[in-house]
Design a protein around this motif. Structure first.
Motif, PDB file in Angstrom:
ATOM      1  N   GLY A  59       0.580  -3.181   7.006  1.00 15.70           N
ATOM      2  CA  GLY A  59       1.258  -2.085   7.700  1.00 15.70           C
ATOM      3  C   GLY A  59       2.348  -2.547   8.642  1.00 15.70           C
ATOM      4  N   THR A  95       7.296  -0.900   6.835  1.00 15.84           N
ATOM      5  CA  THR A  95       7.255   0.297   5.999  1.00 15.84           C
ATOM      6  C   THR A  95       8.593   0.453   5.292  1.00 15.84           C
ATOM      7  OG1 THR A  95       5.696   1.429   7.468  1.00 15.84           O
ATOM      8  CG2 THR A  95       6.973   2.808   5.964  1.00 15.84           C
ATOM      9  N   VAL A 144       1.995   4.970   0.503  1.00 17.93           N
ATOM     10  CA  VAL A 144       1.670   6.092   1.395  1.00 17.93           C
ATOM     11  C   VAL A 144       1.934   7.411   0.696  1.00 17.93           C
ATOM     12  CG1 VAL A 144       2.211   7.191   3.599  1.00 17.93           C
ATOM     13  CG2 VAL A 144       2.204   4.688   3.419  1.00 17.93           C
ATOM     14  N   THR A 202       3.820   0.328   2.533  1.00 19.77           N
ATOM     15  CA  THR A 202       3.782  -0.687   3.579  1.00 19.77           C
ATOM     16  C   THR A 202       3.438  -2.042   2.973  1.00 19.77           C
ATOM     17  OG1 THR A 202       1.428  -0.366   4.058  1.00 19.77           O
ATOM     18  CG2 THR A 202       3.001   1.030   5.259  1.00 19.77           C
ATOM     19  N   GLN A 229       0.853  -1.184   0.000  1.00 22.01           N
ATOM     20  CA  GLN A 229       0.000   0.000   0.000  1.00 22.01           C
ATOM     21  C   GLN A 229       0.893   1.240   0.000  1.00 22.01           C
ATOM     22  OE1 GLN A 229      -3.426   0.059  -0.123  1.00 22.01           O
ATOM     23  NE2 GLN A 229      -3.357  -2.186  -0.344  1.00 22.01           N
TER      24      GLN A 229
END
Length: 279
Positions: A268, A271, A250, A264, A248
Motif C-alpha cells: 500500500g 497507489t 482496489v 497498490t 493489489q
C-alpha cells in the motif's frame, strides 16, 4: 511482436565470463566479439503473437547480434539450427513447469534459410520467420521453436555461452493487445502523473503486458482481463518476474475502448490510478 517475460534469466552463471574468455567485464569486452541471440526482456524466451487467420504469417522476431565495443567491421555470417529445438523446449519446461510442445514441422518454413548476415557497420540483424499455420492446430497447444547458434563463418568471433539459445513461443493474439493512450496518477510514496502512448502485447488470450510500472518505475506490469469484468494486475521488478511488488487491485473495469484500474504495490506504499484508452 510481443516480448514475453518468462524464466531462464539472463543472469545464469557462465564460467567463460569468469575466465575472461568473453563476457561483460571490461577486459573481455575490449578484446572479444560475441555472437548472441538477445531479447529486450533479458530472458531466453520471445512470444510471437498471431491473428488466427488461415494464411501465411511472417514474424520478424529473432535477432542475431554482435556484442562488442565496435560495430561489425565486416559482414558476419551466422548459422542457426533447429536441431536442438526439442532439447531447448524440454529444458525450459523442466525449469519452469511448462507445457510447451514443438511446433509441427509441416506448419512452418524459414524464409531465406537458417544462415543470416550481420552487415558491416551494424550490430544486429533480425531474421524473418515465415510461418504457414492452421489456426485450429495452433490453438490446441502451447507451441514453440528452439533456435541455437550453430557456427560463425568468419574467424575471430565467439558464440555466447548464455545467449546461444532462444525459445520462440507462438500464441494467439489477445483481443486486448492494442496501442493505448495511458495515464497513471501515482500517490503515496511519490506524487506524479505520467502520460504515455504504449503498445501492450499479448501474454495469453486474456493478458497483456507493459514495460514499466505506472510509467514511472522500472519493471514490468501484466494486466489480466477477467470474465467478471475485473482486472488482475501483476507488478514485477523485471521481466523475469522473480521479484514481485505485491500488486493489489482496489477497483477496475474495462470495455471495448480501454480500461481503468486502481492498484497498490509494496503493502500500500504506492497507489496507481490508471486509465488506458485504445488509440
Amino acid at each position: 511482436m510481443a516480448v514475453m517475460a518468462l524464466g531462464l534469466s539472463s543472469c545464469l552463471k557462465d564460467q567463460n565470463i569468469e575466465d575472461l574468455k568473453y563476457g561483460v567485464n571490461d577486459e573481455a569486452f575490449e578484446s572479444n566479439r560475441i555472437i548472441e541471440l538477445p531479447s529486450a526482456s533479458g530472458t531466453h524466451v520471445i512470444a510471437a503473437s498471431f491473428v488466427p487467420e488461415d494464411k501465411d504469417t511472417v514474424f520478424r522476431t529473432l535477432t542475431v547480434a554482435l556484442a562488442s565495443k565496435e560495430p561489425a567491421s565486416e559482414d558476419i555470417t551466422v548459422n542457426l539450427t533447429l536441431d536442438n529445438s526439442e532439447e531447448i523446449i524440454a529444458n525450459w519446461n523442466e525449469a519452469n513447469d511448462g507445457e510447451f510442445v514443438g511446433f509441427p514441422s509441416d506448419q512452418f518454413s524459414i524464409e531465406g534459410g537458417l544462415s543470416v548476415t550481420i552487415p558491416r557497420g551494424s550490430r544486429s540483424v533480425t531474421t524473418p520467420i515465415n510461418i504457414a499455420f492452421n489456426p485450429t492446430v495452433l490453438l490446441e497447444g502451447q507451441y514453440a521453436l528452439g533456435f541455437r547458434i550453430a557456427s560463425v563463418d568468419q574467424e575471430g568471433y565467439l558464440i555466447s555461452g548464455n545467449f546461444k539459445d532462444m525459445l520462440i513461443q507462438f500464441v494467439a493474439q489477445s483481443a486486448f493487445e492494442a496501442n493505448y493512450s495511458f495515464i497513471s496518477v501515482i500517490t503515496g510514496g511519490v506524487s506524479a502523473t505520467t502520460n504515455e502512448d504504449v503498445h501492450m502485447p499479448t501474454i495469453n488470450a486474456n493478458t497483456v503486458s507493459k514495460d514499466g510500472i505506472g510509467g514511472y518505475f522500472t519493471g514490468y506490469t501484466e494486466y489480466t482481463f477477467n470474465e467478471d469484468g475485473t482486472i488482475t494486475v501483476g507488478a514485477y521488478g523485471d521481466a523475469t518476474k522473480t521479484s514481485s511488488y505485491g500488486a493489489q487491485v482496489v477497483e477496475s473495469s474495462y470495455d471495448d475502448n480501454g480500461f481503468h484500474v486502481k492498484f497498490t504495490i509494496l503493502g500500500g506504499g504506492y497507489t496507481f490510478d490508471e486509465t488506458a484508452v485504445r488509440n
